[in-house]
Scaffold this motif. Structure first.
Motif, short mmCIF file in Angstrom:
data_model
loop_
_atom_site.label_atom_id
_atom_site.label_comp_id
_atom_site.label_asym_id
_atom_site.label_seq_id
_atom_site.Cartn_x
_atom_site.Cartn_y
_atom_site.Cartn_z
N GLN A 346 0.83 -1.20 0.00
CA GLN A 346 0.00 0.00 0.00
C GLN A 346 0.87 1.26 0.00
N LEU A 347 0.41 2.24 -0.76
CA LEU A 347 1.04 3.55 -0.78
C LEU A 347 -0.08 4.59 -0.78
N TYR A 348 -0.23 5.30 0.35
CA TYR A 348 -1.27 6.31 0.50
C TYR A 348 -0.65 7.69 0.41
N ILE A 349 -1.33 8.58 -0.31
CA ILE A 349 -0.86 9.95 -0.49
C ILE A 349 -2.01 10.88 -0.15
N HIS A 350 -1.76 11.83 0.75
CA HIS A 350 -2.80 12.75 1.21
C HIS A 350 -2.29 14.17 1.05
N PRO A 351 -2.60 14.81 -0.09
CA PRO A 351 -2.04 16.14 -0.35
C PRO A 351 -2.36 17.18 0.72
N LYS A 352 -3.61 17.19 1.19
CA LYS A 352 -4.01 18.21 2.17
C LYS A 352 -3.17 18.09 3.44
N GLU A 353 -2.86 16.87 3.85
CA GLU A 353 -2.10 16.64 5.08
C GLU A 353 -0.60 16.55 4.82
N GLN A 354 -0.18 16.62 3.53
CA GLN A 354 1.24 16.44 3.17
C GLN A 354 1.77 15.15 3.80
N LEU A 355 1.01 14.09 3.58
CA LEU A 355 1.25 12.80 4.24
C LEU A 355 1.44 11.71 3.19
#
Length: 388
Positions: A346-355
């Protein structure tokens, strides 16, 4: 780990005994031909941030990071906030130097290379016909299908992705791979029938991403792995060489799976995406590519929550998307998207959280619902703690 570890067989990849999963996933180059994805001279730093240790809820109980890893057979967990390492753990014999099997996380890498080829002018348009790049598919069910429809797995061509059914198309494709014949998988894809008009029905298909690789092979002037190295892996500063499974010795990268890389370099790939597709100070992806590739508009056909059997997720260009607004997962509103592979890659990317969160696992089944639910709970806890 030593190359002398006992590993499983390629033909048993979907049904490995638990004790063989981790050794096999870190030594896939012993099972098939590969091409090296070369790193460059510089390494993108991953400085330490303020460490985070969270607890999350699953059902009526609460668990910490150690329990998450044990319960979900996690071999590696990396959390990056604002480009800094806030959590990094390894287990099951892995460490920071281990190169681990991606399974379908590779699909998102392959689709990103389509974006790069579009930016370079090697692909003219996503509305081009597949057969313009893969002439061998003329007169097949893929004649009349566009690149965009393949990227969205909406070709209308029949496919059964069931990993555990020996008669499924996914397992039949695996048997074609065993022939180590460069034309075997494409010949199999050309036999599939049409079941719906192109662009009208989502049907998850690793075969479809194999065709993304064929499209790239028809567009590029170099092997796919070399292009990945030249455009992203080397200029962005990956720390280690990776490798990509080939469909035959000297053949084409098996685009739907088969990238083996370190957990930190999968995290760096997430940072490349989070940064809008820049590497070495150069733009690699077209303006607006990532917006389109990860679009989660509730009004669109592939919107989160509209794909039966995959709720609450939606689909973009080989990226899984998540709901926004009132329907969002707790703590995760704001554009979360992911590259997901069977057995818990799994690779999760959350732009709003810069995560960016990268996970390597050895789940007991290809798709393990309880582990996916726990992962989403952990993501929410991480986002909340890091926001505070």
């Amino acid at each position: 780990m030593a190359d002398t570890e006992a590993i499983g067989r390629l033909e048993d990849l979907m049904t490995l005994a638990p004790e063989l999963q981790a050794p096999t996933y870190r030594h896939m180059d012993r099972l098939y031909a590969t091409r090296t994805i070369k790193r460059g001279a510089q390494v993108h730093p991953l400085p330490a941030g303020r460490a985070v240790d969270v607890r999350y809820r699953a059902g009526d109980a609460e668990f910490g990071i150690d329990a998450f890893m044990a319960r979900n057979l996690t071999a590696g967990l990396l959390v990056l906030k604002n480009g800094r390492v806030v959590l990094e753990r390894y287990a099951m014999g892995n460490d920071a130097a281990t190169r681990w099997m991606s399974f379908s996380v590779a699909k998102s890498i392959a689709s990103t290379l389509v974006g790069a080829a579009l930016h370079d002018g090697l692909i003219a348009s996503l509305d081009d016909a597949v057969v313009a790049y893969v002439p061998a598919l003329r007169s097949s069910a893929y004649d009349g299908v566009t690149l965009r429809q393949v990227l969205q797995m909406s070709s209308g061509v029949a496919w059964n992705e069931d990993y555990l059914d020996p008669a499924s198309d996914r397992r039949r494709m695996l048997r074609a791979q065993l022939d180590q014949d460069a034309g075997a998988v494409l010949a199999f894809m050309a036999t599939l029938p049409r079941v719906a008009p192109a662009g009208t029905r989502f049907n998850y298909s690793t075969g479809e991403t194999y065709l993304v690789g064929r499209i790239l092979a028809g567009a590029l002037r170099e092997p796919i792995g070399d292009y990945l190295s030249r455009k992203i892996w080397a200029p962005f500063g990956m720390e280690a060489d990776a490798y990509w499974q080939l469909d035959a010795p000297g053949g084409q990268e098996f685009a739907g799976s088969g990238v083996n890389a370190t957990l930190r370099d999968f995290g760096r790939f997430g940072l490349f995406i989070l940064g809008g597709g820049m590497a070495g100070g150069q733009r690699v992806l077209p303006e607006g590519w990532l917006r389109d590739a990860t679009r989660a508009d509730p009004a669109q056909r592939l919107a989160p929550g509209t794909l039966e059997g995959y709720e609450p997720m939606g689909y973009g260009y080989q990226w899984w998307t998540f709901p926004r607004g009132a329907q969002a997962l707790p703590e995760l509103d704001g554009g979360l998207f992911a590259a997901l592979g069977i057995f818990g890659q799994q690779l999760y990317i959350h732009p709003k959280e810069q995560l960016v969160v990268a996970i390597h696992s050895a789940w007991p089944q290809p798709v393990h619902g309880p582990s996916l639910v726990e992962t989403h709970a952990l993501l929410g806890a991480l986002a909340g703690a890091l926001r505070a």
